[in-house]
Write an enzyme that holds these catalytic residues in place. Structure first.
Site, PDB file in Angstrom:
ATOM      1  N   CYS A 130      -0.504   4.247   2.428  1.00  0.00           N
ATOM      2  CA  CYS A 130      -0.555   4.383   3.553  1.00  0.00           C
ATOM      3  C   CYS A 130      -0.087   3.192   4.274  1.00  0.00           C
ATOM      4  CB  CYS A 130      -2.062   4.831   4.108  1.00  0.00           C
ATOM      5  SG  CYS A 130      -3.214   3.974   3.589  1.00  0.00           S
ATOM      6  N   SER A 131      -0.836   2.376   4.714  1.00  0.00           N
ATOM      7  CA  SER A 131      -0.527   0.813   5.176  1.00  0.00           C
ATOM      8  C   SER A 131      -1.657  -0.192   5.102  1.00  0.00           C
ATOM      9  CB  SER A 131       0.126   0.826   6.424  1.00  0.00           C
ATOM     10  OG  SER A 131      -0.588   1.575   7.383  1.00  0.00           O
ATOM     11  N   CYS A 132      -2.520   0.094   4.173  1.00  0.00           N
ATOM     12  CA  CYS A 132      -3.859  -0.754   3.878  1.00  0.00           C
ATOM     13  C   CYS A 132      -3.376  -2.362   4.024  1.00  0.00           C
ATOM     14  CB  CYS A 132      -4.489  -0.636   2.598  1.00  0.00           C
ATOM     15  SG  CYS A 132      -5.310   1.127   2.479  1.00  0.00           S
TER      16      CYS A 132
ATOM     17  N   CYS B 149       0.827  -1.336   0.126  1.00  0.00           N
ATOM     18  CA  CYS B 149       0.100   0.115  -0.019  1.00  0.00           C
ATOM     19  C   CYS B 149       1.046   1.281   0.132  1.00  0.00           C
ATOM     20  CB  CYS B 149      -0.972  -0.046   1.235  1.00  0.00           C
ATOM     21  SG  CYS B 149      -1.792   1.685   1.413  1.00  0.00           S
TER      22      CYS B 149
END
Lengths: 85, 210
Positions: B116-118, B113
């Site tokens: 962000c950090s999905c 991702c």
């Protein structure tokens, strides 16, 4: 074929900068989702179709591509895409 | 200097968190306290929710993968609609929209991702720290082969790499290739082989004992 719009509006958007202006094919539709550009500001969100778009690494990175035939796929909302057909 | 002192194990003591709260830490506490005070939720419910998230682990995903390896009908359903297939197995994945991507002889999938950090937390639990790092997020879309090589996965040029940038509402799980030499394995034995990293796409599932 679709092209990701080369737009740079202020505020929250979920279209990665490195894909703006790049061309790809629609891999699948993910269905309708709330527009994050409104959602982020607690505005009543419109429904937008979310599409998975497939790009070649050659298209995304040009001559700098690590392996031109490798694939990159990302989710892009319909209002960021221009049909090229 | 306190940080010069080492614990008996030889590691430095972790410094106490005496610094002031950040803006968002204060905001979280304020909102939570207000919700509790006004009777919308209880502290027990908050804690139960944290427990529920902590209870999720890669073991859930491993069971899904093992079943996909052994049950072609389930695999087809998983590839068609990842969320429904996981719910049908009895996993509470909440509102998550899951897409499963299958590694084959020709294609290796890897998930990142960049924005962000999905991460498919509702299936695999919390993401590893490196998944959230700027290095992993920026390099995986630009030089996935180099990144994978650093993880010990050398993808031959005869194979295509398919990078999935989890930019919006979907979450991804990779179905790694089933290793050879596992023909007589039970579902549990197969699930034991499946690692978190193999479901992100930065590892392959190894043949046991090799």
């Amino acid at each position: 074929m679709v092209r990701v719009k080369d737009r740079w509006p202020p505020g929250h958007a979920r279209t990665p900068a490195y894909l703006r202006g790049k061309c790809g094919i629609v891999e699948r539709s993910c269905g309708m989702f709330n527009n994050p550009e409104q959602n982020a500001y607690r505005l009543k969100p419109d429904g937008r179709e979310l599409l998975r778009v497939r790009f070649t690494m050659a298209e995304v990175w040009g001559d700098a591509a690590e392996n031109p035939d490798d694939i990159l796929e990302a989710e892009i909302y319909e209002h960021w895409l221009t049909p090229l057909d | 200097m306190p940080h010069d002192h080492l614990s008996p194990s030889g590691h430095p003591y972790r410094e106490d968190n005496d610094q002031p709260l950040t803006y968002w830490q204060t905001m979280e506490i304020a909102v939570r306290e207000l919700l509790v005070e006004k009777g919308h939720i209880t502290a027990e419910e908050v804690h139960a929710q944290i427990d529920a998230m902590d209870a999720r682990s890669p073991a859930m995903g491993a069971v899904v993968v093992a079943r996909a390896w052994t049950d072609p009908v389930f695999k087809a359903a998983l590839l068609e609609d990842g969320s429904s297939a996981c719910r049908d197995m009895g996993f509470d994945i909440g509102p998550m929209h899951l897409i499963a991507m299958e590694n084959t002889e020709d294609t290796h999938n890897v998930v990142v991702c960049t924005l962000c950090s999905c991460y498919p937390r509702n299936l695999l639990g919390l993401p590893p720290d490196w998944y959230k790092s700027r290095e992993y997020r920026s390099r995986t879309v630009r030089e996935p082969r180099k990144v994978l090589a650093e993880f010990g996965v050398n993808v031959p040029t005869t194979m295509k790499i398919r990078v999935h940038d989890s930019t919006a509402d979907m979450r991804y799980v990779v179905i790694p290739q089933r290793p050879s030499g596992t023909d007589g394995y039970s579902l549990d034995q197969l699930a034991d082989l499946v690692t978190r990293d193999s479901m992100i796409g930065v590892a392959i599932v190894k043949q046991p004992g090799v």
